[in-house]
Design a protein around this motif. Structure first.
Motif, short mmCIF file in Angstrom:
data_model
loop_
_atom_site.label_atom_id
_atom_site.label_comp_id
_atom_site.label_asym_id
_atom_site.label_seq_id
_atom_site.Cartn_x
_atom_site.Cartn_y
_atom_site.Cartn_z
N UNK B 119 28.22 61.26 29.40
CA UNK B 119 27.57 62.56 29.47
C UNK B 119 27.57 63.14 30.88
N UNK B 120 28.02 62.37 31.84
CA UNK B 120 28.06 62.86 33.22
C UNK B 120 29.29 63.76 33.39
N UNK B 121 29.10 64.84 34.10
CA UNK B 121 30.23 65.74 34.34
C UNK B 121 30.94 65.30 35.61
N UNK B 122 32.19 64.94 35.46
CA UNK B 122 32.98 64.59 36.65
C UNK B 122 33.95 65.72 36.95
N UNK B 123 33.87 66.31 38.14
CA UNK B 123 34.81 67.38 38.48
C UNK B 123 36.23 66.85 38.46
#
Lengths: 70, 346
Positions: B119-123
């Motif tokens: 669920x973490x947004x990684x650029x």
């Protein structure tokens, strides 16, 4: 030039990825670091004649994390 | 010029809080990343001082991205008309998806299981590499910028009313200026609420991360509930609590004798929240507004496909076809925040 995958502990959010990857700017011999917070891993492409795993681990430690061989 | 001033004041007074209720979750999620980072840095330095999270910058970045995104939306609305308007079902799906994202993020912060890291947004790598090599600055600004821009997909009711006005201008520059003035007006409330919350929270020190996770969790559940409300789902919290209550002991008394139901859309919800209607006859629901500026003006009956933007003051009649006894038709504001139901009986 070889490519190795290492386990990285201590990454708590995606911003940590950028800090881990920043070692490629500081360590001669490291061509590219590709870290993943989701998998807790990093893939490092490096010239083993210029830099060793121990130095890579030390640079990761300096950035605030722990790297180790899989 | 006057319409821009009105838009700004609307944002400052009602828009800020209304939007905070809907979009606050995205802001909390972006702040959570910054707070995690600050806590980690403090941990590395083994500092004994109380860590005060540096949240002012991410909040400003979030609001800046929001301002730019909505100004651009205003431009498109003025230019392209109603093509870009999301219907209720799409908004509901979006709210539920955002809710799932936030709950997942909260569970990630609680370290429940490594699975929740998805669920973490990684650029994207090329973005982070480009930023690092060119600017050599801290890149913690990506998440607030990205999430701030995402708010454009979940406008609150007041924002939607303003979008309708931007649409009506039929001019890209006027539409952009109107949305700019409105979102600028909402910004001080956003900033103050978010900044004060994080600064007070910092006093909790080691419990702060859990505090943030709990806030994200609650806002995520609220977002999912709003989405379910918007779909008229029986799984929404108001429907579940109503179902859990015993049936009223008194006889069913319809709220109309002449086939006309009256519902007041007020600044803080709908009154009455439950309307008793006679079964088997077509009805007219008169929705009344009187100096109403809140989200409740964007009125929906999902089961009947009704979606109207009510005037600030006025009466809007809505035809309700005949329904069998026992039918319950929920109604809601367009963001699922204010709800009620029409119950049909004999």
């Amino acid at each position: 030039m070889i490519k190795r995958t290492f386990r990285v502990d201590g990454m708590t959010c995606p911003n940590c990825v950028m800090r881990v990857e920043s070692i490629e700017d500081d360590l001669p011999g490291v061509k590219q670091v590709s870290a993943s917070y989701q998998r807790g891993r990093m893939i490092v492409e490096f010239d083993e004649t210029l830099v060793g795993e121990a130095e890579i681990f030390a640079a990761v430690k300096k950035a605030g994390y722990t790297a180790e061989a899989l | 010029m006057e319409q821009y001033l009105v838009a700004f004041i609307t944002g400052l007074t009602t828009g800020g809080l209304s939007c905070m209720a809907v979009q606050g979750g995205l802001l909390a999620s972006s702040l959570a990343y910054q707070i995690e980072q600050d806590m980690l840095t403090a941990g590395n330095k083994k500092s004994k001082r109380v860590t005060r999270p540096k949240t002012a910058l991410p909040i400003v970045l979030f609001l800046l991205a929001k301002l730019v995104a909505y100004t651009f939306l205003g431009l498109l609305l003025g230019l392209l008309g109603s093509v870009l308007t999301l219907n209720a079902t799409l908004r509901a799906i979006l709210l539920i998806a955002i809710g799932v994202f936030m709950v997942g993020n909260a569970l990630r912060m609680f370290n429940v299981h490594p699975f929740f890291r998805i669920f973490a947004i990684e650029p994207p790598k090329f973005v982070t590499r480009y930023i690092r090599r060119t600017a050599k600055t801290n890149t913690d600004w990506f998440t607030p910028l990205f999430l701030g821009a995402l708010t454009v997909l979940i406008p609150c009711g007041v924002t939607q009313a303003m979008m309708a006005v931007a649409l009506a201008t039929g001019d890209p520059l006027q539409g952009a200026a109107l949305m700019f003035a409105f979102v600028l007006g909402t910004s001080p409330v956003f900033f103050l609420v978010a900044y004060l919350t994080t600064q007070i929270g910092a006093r909790l020190e080691k419990w702060f991360m859990r505090f943030v996770a709990v806030v994200v969790l609650v806002l995520g559940l609220v977002s999912m509930n709003s989405g379910l409300n918007l779909m008229g789902s029986p799984l929404a919290f108001p429907s579940l609590t109503a179902a859990a209550q015993d049936a009223p002991a008194t006889a069913f008394v319809p709220d109309t004798t002449d086939g006309t139901l009256v519902l007041n859309a007020e600044n803080y919800g709908y009154s009455p929240s439950r309307l008793n209607a006679p079964a088997g006859v077509p009805l007219t629901l008169n929705v009344v507004t009187e100096n109403t500026y809140s989200c409740s003006r964007a009125f929906l009956i999902p089961a009947l496909g009704v979606e109207v933007i009510l005037p600030e003051t006025g009466v809007v009649p809505i035809s309700i076809p005949a329904q069998p006894a026992g039918t319950v038709i929920p109604f809601t504001c367009s963001m699922g925040m204010y709800t009620g139901e029409i119950v049909f009986g004999d």
